[in-house]
Design a protein around this motif. Structure first.
Motif, PDB file in Angstrom:
ATOM      1  N   GLY A 283     -60.963 -24.285 -48.623  1.00  0.00           N
ATOM      2  CA  GLY A 283     -61.020 -24.626 -49.804  1.00  0.00           C
ATOM      3  C   GLY A 283     -59.793 -25.431 -50.413  1.00  0.00           C
ATOM      4  N   GLU A 284     -59.310 -25.057 -51.506  1.00  0.00           N
ATOM      5  CA  GLU A 284     -58.185 -26.060 -52.331  1.00  0.00           C
ATOM      6  C   GLU A 284     -56.839 -25.914 -51.514  1.00  0.00           C
ATOM      7  OE1 GLU A 284     -58.398 -25.256 -56.860  1.00  0.00           O
ATOM      8  OE2 GLU A 284     -58.345 -23.473 -56.068  1.00  0.00           O
ATOM      9  N   LEU A 285     -56.481 -24.886 -50.681  1.00  0.00           N
ATOM     10  CA  LEU A 285     -55.391 -25.051 -49.871  1.00  0.00           C
ATOM     11  C   LEU A 285     -55.562 -26.035 -48.418  1.00  0.00           C
ATOM     12  CD1 LEU A 285     -54.280 -21.175 -49.306  1.00  0.00           C
ATOM     13  CD2 LEU A 285     -53.642 -22.892 -50.887  1.00  0.00           C
ATOM     14  N   ALA A 286     -56.734 -25.989 -47.897  1.00  0.00           N
ATOM     15  CA  ALA A 286     -56.943 -27.049 -47.167  1.00  0.00           C
ATOM     16  C   ALA A 286     -57.022 -28.561 -47.500  1.00  0.00           C
ATOM     17  CB  ALA A 286     -58.269 -27.010 -46.374  1.00  0.00           C
ATOM     18  N   ALA A 287     -57.296 -28.494 -48.592  1.00  0.00           N
ATOM     19  CA  ALA A 287     -57.622 -29.957 -49.593  1.00  0.00           C
ATOM     20  C   ALA A 287     -55.972 -30.278 -49.633  1.00  0.00           C
ATOM     21  CB  ALA A 287     -58.313 -29.827 -50.743  1.00  0.00           C
ATOM     22  N   LEU A 288     -55.179 -29.373 -50.107  1.00  0.00           N
ATOM     23  CA  LEU A 288     -53.805 -29.845 -50.453  1.00  0.00           C
ATOM     24  C   LEU A 288     -53.124 -30.045 -49.321  1.00  0.00           C
ATOM     25  CD1 LEU A 288     -51.252 -29.645 -52.278  1.00  0.00           C
ATOM     26  CD2 LEU A 288     -51.202 -27.223 -51.629  1.00  0.00           C
ATOM     27  N   ALA A 289     -53.383 -29.279 -48.022  1.00  0.00           N
ATOM     28  CA  ALA A 289     -52.589 -29.566 -46.764  1.00  0.00           C
ATOM     29  C   ALA A 289     -53.044 -31.252 -46.566  1.00  0.00           C
ATOM     30  CB  ALA A 289     -52.803 -28.689 -45.980  1.00  0.00           C
ATOM     31  N   ASP A 290     -54.357 -31.400 -46.539  1.00  0.00           N
ATOM     32  CA  ASP A 290     -54.523 -32.779 -46.305  1.00  0.00           C
ATOM     33  C   ASP A 290     -54.084 -34.025 -47.172  1.00  0.00           C
ATOM     34  OD1 ASP A 290     -56.450 -31.922 -44.315  1.00  0.00           O
ATOM     35  OD2 ASP A 290     -58.316 -31.973 -45.628  1.00  0.00           O
ATOM     36  N   ALA A 291     -53.880 -33.668 -48.329  1.00  0.00           N
ATOM     37  CA  ALA A 291     -53.250 -34.533 -49.217  1.00  0.00           C
ATOM     38  C   ALA A 291     -51.869 -34.885 -48.709  1.00  0.00           C
ATOM     39  CB  ALA A 291     -53.445 -34.010 -50.611  1.00  0.00           C
ATOM     40  N   LEU A 292     -51.211 -33.814 -48.282  1.00  0.00           N
ATOM     41  CA  LEU A 292     -49.617 -33.841 -48.009  1.00  0.00           C
ATOM     42  C   LEU A 292     -49.589 -34.713 -46.641  1.00  0.00           C
ATOM     43  CD1 LEU A 292     -48.701 -30.280 -49.219  1.00  0.00           C
ATOM     44  CD2 LEU A 292     -48.505 -32.676 -50.467  1.00  0.00           C
ATOM     45  N   ARG A 293     -50.425 -34.689 -45.830  1.00  0.00           N
ATOM     46  CA  ARG A 293     -50.308 -34.863 -44.410  1.00  0.00           C
ATOM     47  C   ARG A 293     -49.774 -36.386 -44.194  1.00  0.00           C
ATOM     48  NH1 ARG A 293     -54.745 -33.300 -42.845  1.00  0.00           N
ATOM     49  NH2 ARG A 293     -54.107 -31.097 -42.322  1.00  0.00           N
ATOM     50  N   PRO A 294     -50.295 -37.404 -44.994  1.00  0.00           N
ATOM     51  CA  PRO A 294     -49.780 -38.599 -44.693  1.00  0.00           C
ATOM     52  C   PRO A 294     -48.059 -38.784 -44.973  1.00  0.00           C
ATOM     53  CG  PRO A 294     -51.730 -38.622 -46.208  1.00  0.00           C
ATOM     54  CD  PRO A 294     -51.439 -37.267 -45.984  1.00  0.00           C
ATOM     55  N   SER A 295     -47.978 -38.259 -45.864  1.00  0.00           N
ATOM     56  CA  SER A 295     -46.331 -38.168 -46.045  1.00  0.00           C
ATOM     57  C   SER A 295     -45.751 -37.487 -44.807  1.00  0.00           C
ATOM     58  CB  SER A 295     -45.816 -37.662 -47.346  1.00  0.00           C
ATOM     59  OG  SER A 295     -46.192 -38.502 -48.468  1.00  0.00           O
ATOM     60  N   TYR A 296     -46.075 -36.371 -44.413  1.00  0.00           N
ATOM     61  CA  TYR A 296     -45.419 -35.626 -43.424  1.00  0.00           C
ATOM     62  C   TYR A 296     -45.620 -36.426 -41.874  1.00  0.00           C
ATOM     63  CZ  TYR A 296     -45.329 -32.840 -39.126  1.00  0.00           C
ATOM     64  OH  TYR A 296     -44.786 -32.285 -37.964  1.00  0.00           O
ATOM     65  N   ARG A 297     -46.635 -37.118 -41.873  1.00  0.00           N
ATOM     66  CA  ARG A 297     -46.787 -37.955 -40.633  1.00  0.00           C
ATOM     67  C   ARG A 297     -45.811 -39.377 -40.665  1.00  0.00           C
ATOM     68  NH1 ARG A 297     -53.331 -37.782 -39.369  1.00  0.00           N
ATOM     69  NH2 ARG A 297     -53.386 -35.749 -38.577  1.00  0.00           N
ATOM     70  N   ALA A 298     -45.739 -39.726 -41.931  1.00  0.00           N
ATOM     71  CA  ALA A 298     -44.945 -40.916 -41.964  1.00  0.00           C
ATOM     72  C   ALA A 298     -43.642 -40.731 -41.496  1.00  0.00           C
ATOM     73  CB  ALA A 298     -44.931 -41.589 -43.311  1.00  0.00           C
ATOM     74  N   ILE A 299     -42.957 -39.649 -42.046  1.00  0.00           N
ATOM     75  CA  ILE A 299     -41.417 -39.368 -42.185  1.00  0.00           C
ATOM     76  C   ILE A 299     -41.287 -38.750 -40.485  1.00  0.00           C
ATOM     77  CG2 ILE A 299     -41.515 -36.952 -42.808  1.00  0.00           C
ATOM     78  CD1 ILE A 299     -38.899 -37.712 -44.008  1.00  0.00           C
ATOM     79  N   ALA A 300     -42.436 -37.850 -39.749  1.00  0.00           N
ATOM     80  CA  ALA A 300     -42.357 -37.396 -38.331  1.00  0.00           C
ATOM     81  C   ALA A 300     -42.217 -38.682 -37.664  1.00  0.00           C
ATOM     82  CB  ALA A 300     -43.555 -36.587 -38.353  1.00  0.00           C
ATOM     83  N   ALA A 301     -42.583 -39.760 -37.835  1.00  0.00           N
ATOM     84  CA  ALA A 301     -42.673 -40.746 -36.896  1.00  0.00           C
ATOM     85  C   ALA A 301     -40.932 -41.137 -36.353  1.00  0.00           C
ATOM     86  CB  ALA A 301     -43.181 -41.981 -37.462  1.00  0.00           C
ATOM     87  N   TYR A 302     -40.349 -40.468 -37.447  1.00  0.00           N
ATOM     88  CA  TYR A 302     -38.919 -40.928 -37.374  1.00  0.00           C
ATOM     89  C   TYR A 302     -37.948 -39.563 -36.677  1.00  0.00           C
ATOM     90  CZ  TYR A 302     -39.632 -45.012 -40.074  1.00  0.00           C
ATOM     91  OH  TYR A 302     -40.182 -46.207 -40.528  1.00  0.00           O
ATOM     92  N   ARG A 303     -38.689 -38.458 -36.336  1.00  0.00           N
ATOM     93  CA  ARG A 303     -38.073 -37.339 -36.067  1.00  0.00           C
ATOM     94  C   ARG A 303     -37.269 -37.667 -34.727  1.00  0.00           C
ATOM     95  NH1 ARG A 303     -43.377 -36.704 -34.490  1.00  0.00           N
ATOM     96  NH2 ARG A 303     -43.743 -35.637 -32.509  1.00  0.00           N
ATOM     97  N   LEU A 304     -36.127 -36.898 -34.613  1.00  0.00           N
ATOM     98  CA  LEU A 304     -35.271 -36.474 -33.597  1.00  0.00           C
ATOM     99  C   LEU A 304     -36.233 -36.025 -32.486  1.00  0.00           C
ATOM    100  CD1 LEU A 304     -32.538 -37.050 -32.447  1.00  0.00           C
ATOM    101  CD2 LEU A 304     -32.234 -34.445 -33.060  1.00  0.00           C
ATOM    102  N   ARG A 305     -36.241 -36.867 -31.196  1.00  0.00           N
ATOM    103  CA  ARG A 305     -36.865 -36.498 -29.904  1.00  0.00           C
ATOM    104  C   ARG A 305     -36.161 -35.486 -29.038  1.00  0.00           C
ATOM    105  NH1 ARG A 305     -42.025 -38.020 -31.494  1.00  0.00           N
ATOM    106  NH2 ARG A 305     -42.086 -40.085 -32.443  1.00  0.00           N
ATOM    107  N   ILE A 306     -36.594 -34.504 -28.726  1.00  0.00           N
ATOM    108  CA  ILE A 306     -35.947 -33.627 -28.223  1.00  0.00           C
ATOM    109  C   ILE A 306     -36.176 -33.599 -26.878  1.00  0.00           C
ATOM    110  CG2 ILE A 306     -35.250 -30.943 -28.263  1.00  0.00           C
ATOM    111  CD1 ILE A 306     -34.629 -32.250 -30.882  1.00  0.00           C
TER     112      ILE A 306
END
Length: 240
Positions: free
Chosen positions: A216-239
């Motif tokens: 429902g609404e929680l899944a839709a919210l996570a979907d809406a936030l995912r592009p920003s997460y993926r954009a910044i995750a591309a710069y994450r420190l590689r452990i």
């Protein structure tokens, strides 16, 4: 001179555990969400303990800056910040004086954890889009902030913290892997509402399991936030 580390994240994102970790070093003073009162005054949001939070801090962000940029007796200062507290009209120029680290977490986990505490959140309160905006702004004139994913810390705390300390130029100490349970003196008054899990802990939890299944609404919210997460995750420190 005090070395200042500003850790930027959204809520429900291992941020308090990281504050515990740095506080356990013995050479580090911690500052807990110093812009929270300003955020509540400006937004009018009805957060738990709203009036107590406002009474406990400077309510004008400009009056907070001396604590974050000058003075201090400890060799290190750890600043725990929520990205959503940095409203768009607040000047980020002062962040040039600190070492900035962005702590990220998958949106499904953040949404599920926040909703368990407060119900369906406003997307802005989770900070994903604001974190990506701030990252781009801080990166415009030079090397961007270090990015570390909370999943990497949970998976192998020592390896992740060694890598983080190396990249920001401080010495890792095994003391960062454990802390005393219960409230700590640096905690904001809101810890009575939000810090129950970390107050019961003595170290980082183990690796996280599968992503929560949202509907429902929680899944839709996570979907809406995912592009920003993926954009910044591309710069994450590689452990390694």
């Amino acid at each position: 001179m005090t070395r200042r580390i500003a850790m930027w994240s959204g809520p429900r994102n291992l941020s308090t555990a990281m504050m515990r970790s740095f506080g356990a070093r013995g050479d580090c003073a911690c500052v807990d969400e110093p812009f929270y009162a300003h955020y509540l005054v400006q937004t009018g949001l009805p957060h738990p303990m709203r009036e107590q939070v406002i009474a406990s801090q400077q309510a004008d962000w400009r009056n907070v800056l001396p604590v974050l940029t000058t003075g201090g007796a400890a060799p290190l200062q750890y600043q725990k910040h929520m990205v959503q507290h940095m409203l768009p009209d607040m000047d980020l120029g002062w962040t040039d004086k600190v070492t900035n680290v962005f702590l990220i977490r998958e949106p499904e986990r953040v949404v599920a954890s926040f909703a368990q505490k407060r119900g369906l959140p406003d997307p802005a309160e989770l900070g994903f889009d604001r974190q990506w905006q701030m990252f781009r702004q801080m990166s415009a004139s030079g090397p961007g902030p270090v990015v570390i994913d909370s999943a990497d810390i949970r998976r192998d705390p020592e390896r992740a913290l060694r890598a983080l300390c190396a990249v920001i130029g401080i010495e890792f100490t095994p003391a960062m892997l454990a802390w005393t349970p219960g409230p700590h003196p640096e905690d904001g008054v809101w810890g009575a509402v939000w810090y129950d899990a970390v107050n019961a802990s003595t170290g980082f939890g183990g690796p996280e399991g599968p992503l929560p299944e949202l509907t429902g609404e929680l899944a839709a919210l996570a979907d809406a936030l995912r592009p920003s997460y993926r954009a910044i995750a591309a710069y994450r420190l590689r452990i390694a």
